[in-house]
Write an enzyme that holds these catalytic residues in place. Structure first.
Site: not given
Lengths: 388, 388
Positions: B88, B211, B337
């Protein structure tokens, strides 16, 4: 800007082949530890770690392997550990990152490695993974894979320049002969031209011996600013040329499919930077993923006139003892091709040559060149090394 | 060595979300073209291209995407196009490569992008791909995934410091509130604390709203040596701090699982380099992949005393209008994301803040910070930006 001179002060590698029980981590750690020991440095002196790897995610489900390996090696935590990916050029791109960051003065000591684990994956997975550097929106979608890519190029080269299938086969014969002496090679047996010609047809005109084998393996080098390198390994080798270029992502975009423009461009850049000419090079490790690739690359790098690469092989110019030995290691065809490791694997072989330590030693080798064409030639790297 | 000042002179992005019909190539090209146009440069001035991407191979079967995108963009062929991967942190690592190579004088103008295509993959493939930055030889083998990783950390933080599940939920409430105004966000609806607490349990104590969602997306920036930047975009932003560190590849190696040492180390490096303190920062985009991550990161970055991150959220300190606004974009939890794009996506958001152009504008924002923890914190990046 003025760049500092950069040296290779340590080299390490695993054997390339079917390394059962070995993992990405264990192979890379072994190669890196060898290189660090060879360099005679303390690992805490390493200021950055760059790792080349192509398809560890697709092949073994493991990504983010640069920090994984750095952690296992016990490198400092306050430094970056970075994976770079550019298909079969991955490890050479990693080398170039380290080169640029030392040459420009950011770092003094950088560890470089390349690694791939291929032989434990299913065969179907291997083909899909290797094809991942073909544009999946165009030629990948239409079913092109790399044997097909190089078969098309071979046919065009044969048509345009009269290159023969026998000349292609002789590339494989030569490289298998070379690998017999190389303990790091996957294949160590001689093959005759008859063996090549009679081997299983993969994609006309390529037979199985015209295609390089997959392999597991890792290779590593320690780079150091030359003015500091004297303190460590006295057998240092300088990087005098480094180039990375971009090519077309599809075969159909090429106007002429007997040449890869990214190689032509990278060779020009590297030679200009090194202030040497193709005729000055004593030993070459180039990207013979398929036998026609060695022919095309040897021309594109400027060693032979366009169309004369096949004849050069036939005339023995490229064998050990010839005027320009190409792939004395056995090359990808016989040493094997753990994709993400190959670029640094070639550097390992050339450094051994320039140190005078190679099993197929080229007498008095002073200048060596390495070359990788990644994917469809969409990325290319060339490095030129000189004995100090 | 003395490093030159480096500026961000152009930014571009796609929306983050389910971008049907969009591919790695189309998204990255769109974001890069936006950034090039915003910078007001000719693309032939670009001297290198670095691309962050985590799992394009595993998710969509496409690797070697940096040259693929460079080719599609019509960049020069005599430059390198390199993908870097660090889970990430991938895009932020790409940024750092460009930063170092301009700061050290190798290049003057570099294009940076990050991209990921996630929503078209099968759900099983998504979990396997995201887990690829967990060590598959140890914790991956035993079944640990990232919801589990962060649930364990959350439990330890609750046990050690009295952090409550409600405080974790408030992170999600805040970030969803922020994303309502952000046209680049995947989710643009408010969620209440009740919504979070009553949402599906994923891995105790984490519910689905704790999440972050996967997303497709790309973001890009053009970097330029500051002394040349004046000629282009007058709204330039300088990079005054850049750090990349390495952490432990497994949770079990951590002595204390309420902190990620790689974040602590990277923050210290970046603040030292920038010569500013945590209290000088006006706006933060940090790596809230799960709600406890925002709490832990905000402490590890030095904004709050260890154990006080949960209370800071509850007291409103981190909301827009609070003393230290965190993730005014909506963060990973609500903006989404797209793993390989997120690092540069955060830079996009902070540059918009420092230019005074953000939808959730922090009044008079002068200094901004971005942070990514990749994988198990095995890699961490921190960047500090300042308005000129």
């Amino acid at each position: 800007m003025a760049l500092r001179s950069v040296s290779i002060i340590g080299i390490g590698t695993t054997r390339f082949g079917v390394l059962e029980g070995q993992t990405i981590k264990s192979m890379a750690v072994a190669a890196c530890n060898d290189a660090i020991e060879d360099a005679g440095i303390d690992r805490k002196q390493i200021q950055a770690f760059y790792l080349g790897n192509y398809i560890s995610g697709m092949m073994v489900g493991q990504e983010t392997i640069a920090p994984l390996i750095a952690d296992a090696l016990g490198l400092r935590k306050d430094i970056g550990a970075t994976k770079v990916e550019g298909a079969c050029s991955s490890a050479a791109i990693a080398l170039r990152q380290g080169y640029l960051l030392i040459a420009s003065g950011v770092y003094n000591v950088v560890l470089i490695a390349g690694v791939e684990k291929m032989t434990s994956a299913l065969r179907e997975k291997t083909t899909a993974s290797l094809s991942a550097s073909i544009d999946q929106e165009t030629e990948g979608l239409s079913g092109l894979t790399f044997p097909g890519f190089w078969a098309l190029i071979a046919r065009a080269h044969m048509h345009e320049y009269g290159t023969t299938v026998e000349q292609l086969g002789m590339v494989s014969v030569k490289n298998h002969l070379n690998s017999m002496a190389n303990p790091r090679a996957r294949y160590r047996n001689a093959v005759s031209l008859g063996d090549v010609m009679n081997s299983k047809l993969i994609c006309d005109p390529l037979k199985v011996f015209d295609c390089c084998p997959v392999a597991d393996g890792a290779a590593a080098v320690v780079l150091c600013a030359s003015d500091m390198a004297k303190e460590y390994n006295p057998k240092r080798v300088d990087i005098i040329g480094s180039a990375q270029t971009t090519g077309y992502s599809t075969l159909y975009a090429h106007k002429d499919i007997t040449t890869l423009p990214s190689t032509v461009l990278a060779a020009k850049q590297a030679f200009d930077m090194a202030k040497v000419k193709p005729g000055d090079v004593d030993v070459v490790e180039l990207h013979d993923c398929f036998s026609p690739a060695e022919v095309v690359d040897s021309e594109d790098l400027g060693f032979f006139e366009k169309g004369k690469g096949g004849r050069a092989v036939e005339e023995g110019i490229t064998q050990v003892g010839g005027k320009l030995p190409i792939n004395p290691s056995g090359g990808l065809l016989a040493k094997g091709h753990p994709t993400g490791a190959t670029g640094v694997g070639q550097i390992y072989e050339v450094v051994k040559q320039l140190r005078g330590e190679h099993e197929n030693q080229i007498r008095n080798a002073e200048i060596g060149l390495t070359h990788n064409a990644g994917g469809t030639g969409s990325v290319c790297t060339v490095h030129i090394l000189r004995r100090v």
